[in-house]
Scaffold this motif. Structure first.
Motif, PDB file in Angstrom:
ATOM      1  N   LYS A  95     126.558 -15.693 -84.028  1.00  9.31           N
ATOM      2  CA  LYS A  95     125.689 -16.705 -83.428  1.00  9.31           C
ATOM      3  C   LYS A  95     126.512 -17.925 -83.020  1.00  9.31           C
ATOM      4  O   LYS A  95     126.406 -18.422 -81.895  1.00  9.31           O
ATOM      5  CB  LYS A  95     124.658 -17.113 -84.480  1.00  9.31           C
ATOM      6  CG  LYS A  95     123.350 -17.636 -83.955  1.00  9.31           C
ATOM      7  CD  LYS A  95     122.532 -18.154 -85.153  1.00  9.31           C
ATOM      8  CE  LYS A  95     121.041 -18.068 -84.932  1.00  9.31           C
ATOM      9  NZ  LYS A  95     120.404 -16.807 -85.065  1.00  9.31           N
ATOM     10  N   LYS A 119     127.511 -19.612 -79.292  1.00 10.06           N
ATOM     11  CA  LYS A 119     127.265 -21.020 -78.983  1.00 10.06           C
ATOM     12  C   LYS A 119     128.564 -21.692 -78.544  1.00 10.06           C
ATOM     13  O   LYS A 119     128.568 -22.506 -77.613  1.00 10.06           O
ATOM     14  CB  LYS A 119     126.703 -21.706 -80.230  1.00 10.06           C
ATOM     15  CG  LYS A 119     126.026 -23.009 -79.906  1.00 10.06           C
ATOM     16  CD  LYS A 119     125.313 -23.564 -81.123  1.00 10.06           C
ATOM     17  CE  LYS A 119     125.114 -25.058 -80.981  1.00 10.06           C
ATOM     18  NZ  LYS A 119     124.775 -25.692 -82.238  1.00 10.06           N
ATOM     19  N   ALA A 166     123.863 -19.275 -70.576  1.00 13.10           N
ATOM     20  CA  ALA A 166     122.859 -19.910 -71.430  1.00 13.10           C
ATOM     21  C   ALA A 166     121.697 -18.953 -71.682  1.00 13.10           C
ATOM     22  O   ALA A 166     121.210 -18.823 -72.814  1.00 13.10           O
ATOM     23  CB  ALA A 166     122.358 -21.192 -70.779  1.00 13.10           C
ATOM     24  N   LEU A 167     121.279 -18.240 -70.631  1.00 12.31           N
ATOM     25  CA  LEU A 167     120.195 -17.262 -70.784  1.00 12.31           C
ATOM     26  C   LEU A 167     120.563 -16.220 -71.841  1.00 12.31           C
ATOM     27  O   LEU A 167     119.771 -15.896 -72.733  1.00 12.31           O
ATOM     28  CB  LEU A 167     119.942 -16.572 -69.433  1.00 12.31           C
ATOM     29  CG  LEU A 167     119.000 -15.374 -69.471  1.00 12.31           C
ATOM     30  CD1 LEU A 167     117.566 -15.859 -69.525  1.00 12.31           C
ATOM     31  CD2 LEU A 167     119.194 -14.472 -68.257  1.00 12.31           C
ATOM     32  N   VAL A 214     122.701 -16.517 -74.315  1.00 13.02           N
ATOM     33  CA  VAL A 214     122.745 -17.099 -75.666  1.00 13.02           C
ATOM     34  C   VAL A 214     121.331 -17.270 -76.215  1.00 13.02           C
ATOM     35  O   VAL A 214     121.069 -16.963 -77.382  1.00 13.02           O
ATOM     36  CB  VAL A 214     123.482 -18.458 -75.648  1.00 13.02           C
ATOM     37  CG1 VAL A 214     123.422 -19.107 -77.011  1.00 13.02           C
ATOM     38  CG2 VAL A 214     124.925 -18.255 -75.243  1.00 13.02           C
ATOM     39  N   VAL A 215     120.390 -17.720 -75.378  1.00 19.10           N
ATOM     40  CA  VAL A 215     119.016 -17.898 -75.853  1.00 19.10           C
ATOM     41  C   VAL A 215     118.453 -16.562 -76.327  1.00 19.10           C
ATOM     42  O   VAL A 215     117.898 -16.460 -77.424  1.00 19.10           O
ATOM     43  CB  VAL A 215     118.141 -18.493 -74.722  1.00 19.10           C
ATOM     44  CG1 VAL A 215     116.675 -18.446 -75.103  1.00 19.10           C
ATOM     45  CG2 VAL A 215     118.574 -19.917 -74.447  1.00 19.10           C
ATOM     46  N   ARG A 216     118.636 -15.509 -75.524  1.00 17.38           N
ATOM     47  CA  ARG A 216     118.119 -14.186 -75.903  1.00 17.38           C
ATOM     48  C   ARG A 216     118.839 -13.642 -77.137  1.00 17.38           C
ATOM     49  O   ARG A 216     118.203 -13.139 -78.053  1.00 17.38           O
ATOM     50  CB  ARG A 216     118.298 -13.207 -74.741  1.00 17.38           C
ATOM     51  CG  ARG A 216     117.527 -13.574 -73.501  1.00 17.38           C
ATOM     52  CD  ARG A 216     116.088 -13.153 -73.589  1.00 17.38           C
ATOM     53  NE  ARG A 216     115.944 -11.707 -73.576  1.00 17.38           N
ATOM     54  CZ  ARG A 216     115.012 -11.057 -74.268  1.00 17.38           C
ATOM     55  NH1 ARG A 216     114.181 -11.725 -75.023  1.00 17.38           N
ATOM     56  NH2 ARG A 216     114.935  -9.741 -74.213  1.00 17.38           N
ATOM     57  N   ASN A 251     120.768 -15.226 -79.487  1.00 13.53           N
ATOM     58  CA  ASN A 251     120.613 -15.987 -80.722  1.00 13.53           C
ATOM     59  C   ASN A 251     119.158 -16.025 -81.179  1.00 13.53           C
ATOM     60  O   ASN A 251     118.868 -16.354 -82.313  1.00 13.53           O
ATOM     61  CB  ASN A 251     121.133 -17.425 -80.537  1.00 13.53           C
ATOM     62  CG  ASN A 251     122.647 -17.479 -80.628  1.00 13.53           C
ATOM     63  OD1 ASN A 251     123.297 -16.451 -80.748  1.00 13.53           O
ATOM     64  ND2 ASN A 251     123.207 -18.675 -80.573  1.00 13.53           N
ATOM     65  N   GLY A 252     118.221 -15.678 -80.290  1.00 20.12           N
ATOM     66  CA  GLY A 252     116.812 -15.636 -80.668  1.00 20.12           C
ATOM     67  C   GLY A 252     116.385 -14.221 -81.008  1.00 20.12           C
ATOM     68  O   GLY A 252     116.652 -13.721 -82.104  1.00 20.12           O
TER      69      GLY A 252
END
Lengths: 554, 103
Positions: free
Chosen positions: A293, A297, B80-81, B83-85, B87-88
């Motif tokens: 994770k 980031k 960014a898209l 990472v959002v998917r 990490n979520g």
């Protein structure tokens, strides 16, 4: 006792470098730039203080190589950006825009588009499979001796070429900006780099990168605001003035020289885009975060900062075309259109002088030097890890070294690397070393990257395939660069190049993939069957982080 | 439970297969988009530089500069898209999977 010794060494260093600077400034320059010296010394003193603090936290090999996995995603993002935004980018890309316009922007796009690919394909698998070095991933299910020897060697070669470029650049820059002797400048860089890395390991190196990234970006933003203000905050106005004042006129809005040969352009972009994933000092940063994770980031943060920085540098290069290009005092003998004072790479420095006077010039000069120092420290750490973790701990001791000896080997390896870097820096004094950047990226894209990608994604890869493919890429990249116009003609003085392109990746990268593929397919040894069978377990760990190395608790 | 047992359970687990399939599909499509757009850019640079010199009315800059900026900013947004998917939703799936198998 040891702490006392460390404190003593660091204090001595601080005062020695301050004195060396004061001497040199008094001897060579009638009007020393005290801003530059002040800011640079503040950087050295604060980073040495951080190193002192980090030395107390660096107790184990894990601390030394990867800061115990305790760096946050945000911090690591800044540190990765710091590693990637070298002085070569600040000076080189801005001067490319200054002299050939849009070419610099094409180069910028190519040089950073590897980052999203690293995110999608590599970052989390790297974090889940590895511990300290690139070789950890390649040797995960393959022959731990052979593949590690190969990977350590090729990482070491990349690090050395990169080091030469940085050392030569540092010597020239300091010589120019502070008036210090080239040799003394190179030795100063070598000594400071050894201090950061041997005492502070990855913790100190990370913080040096973070500070430098913040300094470099704020310097870039400030100068960009000044530049835009000059044109009434109108980009159009800036472009029109640039076109009006450049020798090539409106041609600078399109590709000028970079794409004169399509194959050369494609070879350059392949090397740049895929080379990043093979740069050991950048890839080892992914092992400093606690989990996948945080690794994701950190790429997001790093790519945002790097993208912003490249855009700023392009804007600054464009501003320099009309601002620097119109003022005779920035050219040798005051001839506009002739050679720039201090060489073509100084365009952005002159821009700082024109827009912000001595203060801005001094600030940017100090930041450029701090940048070199930070990148060199990152490289030294990557090189030392290849020696102590891969060669000593895993090849020589078969993976069971005593922790104290491994630490000692890594520190002595850093000292050795520092000495080698200083010697290489002095040996290459005055040489045109720009081709070494292409070489470092070409080798990274042709040896480390193909094997890393195949090891992660292809079940069929065997040890023999990995080693022969990697060596094929490494050797062909070396030979092609040797025979290229940049080396065969410009450095060795032959009349005609035996290989027409400066960048080898178009040929050496596919060669590495094909060799690895064919040799793996032909490999029928019993060992290869075991290696193929082990892929599934590796895959599950790469996908889920199951069994991955956790952060060390302090 | 030995680690090879855990491995077998994980491997056959529908949630593991769904995770791998969905995440890889996203990662490979994004890779394809970024590399595809970049290849178009490099092709234009190499063979049709005239396409990069058009100045669309009302946009101020040339198509070349716009496409370079779009490549940089667009690929950051795709990052960014991802990472959002990842990490979520994907990390929730991974966590649920590892908790359930208890390894």
């Amino acid at each position: 006792m040891k702490r006392l010794l460390q404190t003593g060494v660091m204090l001595a260093l601080c005062s020695a470098s301050a004195m060396a600077f004061a001497d040199a400034v008094a001897a060579h320059k009638p009007q020393p730039n005290y801003t530059a010296i002040g800011i640079f010394l503040a950087f050295v003193v604060s980073t040495i203080a951080i190193t002192y603090w980090a030395a107390g936290k660096t107790r184990s090999a894990a601390d030394f190589y990867s800061a115990g996995g305790g760096i946050s995603g945000m911090q690591n993002g800044f540190a990765i950006a710091g590693d990637y935004m070298s002085a070569a980018v600040l000076l080189g890309v801005s001067s490319m825009v200054f002299s050939t316009g849009f070419d610099g922007m094409i180069y910028s796009v190519s040089a950073i588009l590897g980052w999203p690919l690293i995110m999608f394909l590599i970052a989390e698998r790297l974090r889940n499979l590895g511990r300290f070095t690139l070789a950890d991933i390649i040797a995960y299910r393959l022959d731990p001796i052979g593949t590690r020897l190969f990977s350590a060697f090729s990482s070491f070669v990349v690090v050395c070429f990169y080091l030469i470029v940085q050392m030569v650049g540092a010597g020239q820059l300091i010589n120019l900006l502070f008036g210090l002797d080239y040799e003394i400048a190179v030795i100063c860089v070598g000594v400071l780099m050894v201090v950061y890395v041997t005492f502070g390991g990855m913790v100190a190196t990370t913080w040096v990168q973070i500070i430098k990234a913040v300094l470099l970006l704020s310097g870039g933003i400030l100068l960009t605001i000044l530049a835009l203000e000059h044109f009434g905050f109108s980009i159009e106005e800036m472009l029109n003035t640039a076109v009006a004042s450049h020798q090539s006129g409106a041609q600078i809005l399109g590709p000028l020289k970079i794409a004169s040969d399509p194959l050369s352009m494609i070879s350059l972009s392949l090397g740049l885009v895929f080379g990043i994933a093979g740069l050991p000092h950048i890839m080892m940063r992914f092992f400093t975060v606690p989990d996948a994770k945080a690794a994701r980031k950190s790429v997001l943060v790093a790519y945002g900062l790097i993208g912003l920085f490249f855009i700023l540098v392009c804007v600054l290069g464009t501003a320099a075309i009309s601002i620097v290009g119109q003022q005779p005092q920035f050219f040798e003998q005051g001839v506009i259109g002739g050679p720039l004072l201090g060489g073509v790479n100084m365009a952005i420095m002159h821009l700082a002088q024109a827009l912000g006077g001595d203060l801005m010039f001094g600030f940017l000069a100090a930041v450029a030097f701090a940048t070199i120092l930070a990148v060199v420290a990152g490289l030294a750490l990557a090189g030392a890890s290849a020696i102590s973790h891969d060669l000593y701990a895993n090849v020589l001791c078969k993976g069971t070294p005593s922790p104290e000896t491994e630490m000692r080997v890594s520190r002595w390896a850093t000292v050795g690397l520092g000495i080698v870097a200083v010697i290489l820096g002095i040996a290459f004094k005055g040489q045109n070393v720009a081709f070494l950047v292409a070489l470092a990226f070409g080798i990274a894209a042709s040896s480390n990257f193909p094997i890393l990608l195949l090891a992660m994604y292809w079940k069929g890869l065997t040890s023999k395939g990995a080693i022969s493919g990697g060596l094929a890429g490494l050797i062909s990249a070396l030979v092609l660069v040797l025979l290229s116009p940049g080396v065969w003609v410009k450095v060795l003085g032959h009349s005609q190049a035996l290989f027409p392109y400066d960048y080898p990746a178009l040929f050496s990268m596919p060669l590495a993939f094909v060799t690895a593929w064919v040799v793996s397919l032909l490999d029928r040894s019993s060992r290869s069957a075991v290696e193929r069978a082990a892929f599934e377990q590796q895959c599950i760990r790469a996908e889920t982080g199951w069994g991955a190395d956790k952060a060390v608790q302090h | 439970m030995s680690s090879s047992d855990a491995l077998n359970i994980l491997r056959k687990h529908p949630r593991y297969q769904a995770l791998v399939q969905r995440r890889n599909r996203l990662a490979f499509s994004l890779t394809f988009i970024v590399l595809g757009c970049y290849s178009l850019f490099v092709s234009a640079v190499s063979w049709r530089p005239d396409l990069l010199l058009i100045e669309p009315a009302g946009f101020g800059l040339t198509t070349g500069i716009w496409s370079a900026l779009l490549l940089i900013i667009g690929s950051w947004l795709l990052t960014a898209l991802y990472v959002v998917r990842a990490n979520g939703a994907f990390d929730h799936m991974t966590h649920a999977l590892l908790t359930e198998v208890n390894v």
